[in-house]
Design a protein around this motif. Structure first.
Motif, PDB file in Angstrom:
ATOM      1  N   LEU A   1      81.198  60.823 -14.177  1.00 37.85           N
ATOM      2  CA  LEU A   1      80.603  60.983 -15.504  1.00 37.85           C
ATOM      3  C   LEU A   1      79.509  59.950 -15.726  1.00 37.85           C
ATOM      4  CD1 LEU A   1      80.883  62.392 -18.367  1.00 37.85           C
ATOM      5  CD2 LEU A   1      82.378  60.462 -18.957  1.00 37.85           C
ATOM      6  N   GLY A   2      79.808  58.689 -15.390  1.00 39.74           N
ATOM      7  CA  GLY A   2      78.828  57.638 -15.602  1.00 39.74           C
ATOM      8  C   GLY A   2      77.585  57.804 -14.747  1.00 39.74           C
ATOM      9  N   VAL A   3      77.793  58.114 -13.478  1.00 38.96           N
ATOM     10  CA  VAL A   3      76.654  58.259 -12.565  1.00 38.96           C
ATOM     11  C   VAL A   3      75.757  59.421 -12.979  1.00 38.96           C
ATOM     12  CG1 VAL A   3      75.984  58.879 -10.212  1.00 38.96           C
ATOM     13  CG2 VAL A   3      77.769  57.170 -10.600  1.00 38.96           C
ATOM     14  N   PHE A   4      76.348  60.555 -13.280  1.00 35.73           N
ATOM     15  CA  PHE A   4      75.543  61.734 -13.598  1.00 35.73           C
ATOM     16  C   PHE A   4      74.866  61.618 -14.954  1.00 35.73           C
ATOM     17  CE2 PHE A   4      77.167  63.606  -9.886  1.00 35.73           C
ATOM     18  CZ  PHE A   4      76.421  64.741  -9.622  1.00 35.73           C
TER      19      PHE A   4
ATOM     20  N   ILE B   1      78.908  65.856 -18.155  1.00 34.28           N
ATOM     21  CA  ILE B   1      80.124  66.576 -18.562  1.00 34.28           C
ATOM     22  C   ILE B   1      80.265  67.939 -17.894  1.00 34.28           C
ATOM     23  CG2 ILE B   1      80.069  65.420 -20.796  1.00 34.28           C
ATOM     24  CD1 ILE B   1      79.113  68.016 -22.066  1.00 34.28           C
ATOM     25  N   GLY B   2      79.193  68.440 -17.266  1.00 32.54           N
ATOM     26  CA  GLY B   2      79.226  69.799 -16.728  1.00 32.54           C
ATOM     27  C   GLY B   2      80.290  70.027 -15.678  1.00 32.54           C
ATOM     28  N   GLY B   3      80.393  69.125 -14.710  1.00 37.77           N
ATOM     29  CA  GLY B   3      81.364  69.296 -13.635  1.00 37.77           C
ATOM     30  C   GLY B   3      82.794  69.273 -14.121  1.00 37.77           C
TER      31      GLY B   3
ATOM     32  N   ALA C   1      82.208  62.917 -23.917  1.00 39.68           N
ATOM     33  CA  ALA C   1      80.784  63.227 -24.020  1.00 39.68           C
ATOM     34  C   ALA C   1      80.033  62.102 -24.720  1.00 39.68           C
ATOM     35  CB  ALA C   1      80.591  64.550 -24.770  1.00 39.68           C
ATOM     36  N   SER C   2      80.660  61.483 -25.712  1.00 38.15           N
ATOM     37  CA  SER C   2      80.010  60.389 -26.434  1.00 38.15           C
ATOM     38  C   SER C   2      79.776  59.193 -25.508  1.00 38.15           C
ATOM     39  CB  SER C   2      80.851  59.968 -27.645  1.00 38.15           C
ATOM     40  OG  SER C   2      82.188  59.703 -27.269  1.00 38.15           O
ATOM     41  N   ALA C   3      80.709  58.950 -24.586  1.00 36.14           N
ATOM     42  CA  ALA C   3      80.505  57.875 -23.605  1.00 36.14           C
ATOM     43  C   ALA C   3      79.331  58.195 -22.692  1.00 36.14           C
ATOM     44  CB  ALA C   3      81.776  57.679 -22.788  1.00 36.14           C
ATOM     45  N   ALA C   4      79.230  59.447 -22.258  1.00 39.78           N
ATOM     46  CA  ALA C   4      78.115  59.866 -21.405  1.00 39.78           C
ATOM     47  C   ALA C   4      76.787  59.756 -22.149  1.00 39.78           C
ATOM     48  CB  ALA C   4      78.333  61.296 -20.921  1.00 39.78           C
ATOM     49  N   LEU C   5      76.778  60.152 -23.420  1.00 43.09           N
ATOM     50  CA  LEU C   5      75.546  60.088 -24.207  1.00 43.09           C
ATOM     51  C   LEU C   5      75.091  58.646 -24.396  1.00 43.09           C
ATOM     52  CD1 LEU C   5      73.443  61.637 -25.851  1.00 43.09           C
ATOM     53  CD2 LEU C   5      74.943  61.431 -27.842  1.00 43.09           C
TER      54      LEU C   5
END
Length: 206
Positions: free
Chosen positions: A104-107, A134-136, A157-161
């Motif tokens: 998640l972090g890398v992508f 989040i897609g995978g 998702a909020s962490a990814a954003l």
């Protein structure tokens, strides 16, 4: 640092994300008692779905996961490896969630960087980074008949954003791309793991 060196390291970081997501998907396949084909397929789709969706949305066709055979080969090899050596992860408390957080972090970070290079505004580049992250996991959860974690109250998702946004802040401050990407990916990973172990979540309806 030269452009060639920067590109090499960014590609390497992206492959680490593929590796982590492939383990996440394949381990879910093991937990779901799938056969070797199912485990490999789940590992591959978890690894490449987010990147393919990102590339299609920004017009980078054919998607990198399809144009570059190394990506698909790495995901397949990881899936096969997990099938034979999944017991090596037994000492981890939540192997699927751990490697999912890493992917998640890398992508999220690399997705934001790539969207920015294709001319998107910083806001939309952050959103594309989140979607890439989040897609995978969404595809993995759907294929294993689970509610995607992104639709639950967990911080995902909020962490990814936020990680994607930090990556773009680094770019705005003219920091090296590698440092910005690592900062964004690390923040997403740490925030996701803290949310898991401290049970942080977004508000739920009363």
């Amino acid at each position: 640092m030269s452009h060639t060196t920067t590109t090499f390291f960014l590609d390497l970081i992206n492959l680490l994300g593929i590796f982590a997501f492939a383990i996440s998907g394949a381990m879910r396949g093991v937990r779901s008692q799938m056969d070797i084909f199912g485990i490999v397929v789940l590992g591959v789709v978890t690894a490449v779905s987010g990147g393919i969706l990102r590339d299609l949305l920004i017009g980078a066709t054919p998607p990198e996961a399809i144009a570059n055979w190394h990506i698909m080969a790495l995901a397949v090899l990881v899936g096969v490896g997990v099938f034979f050596f999944h017991h090596l992860f037994d000492h981890l408390r939540h192997p699927v969630l751990l490697f999912d957080a890493a992917g998640l972090g890398v992508f999220a970070a690399t997705g934001a960087q790539k969207a920015l290079t294709f001319g998107l505004s910083p806001v939309m580049a952050a959103v594309l980074g989140m979607i890439s992250g989040i897609g995978g996991g969404m595809v993995r959860d759907i294929l294993t008949a689970q509610i995607p974690v992104v639709l639950r109250a967990e911080i995902y998702a909020s962490a990814a954003l936020l990680g994607a946004a930090i990556t773009l802040v680094g770019d705005f401050l003219h920091l090296p791309s590698i440092e910005s990407t690592l900062a964004g990916a690390s923040l997403t990973f740490i925030l996701r793991m803290m949310a898991l172990y401290r049970h942080w979540s977004l508000p739920r309806p009363r």
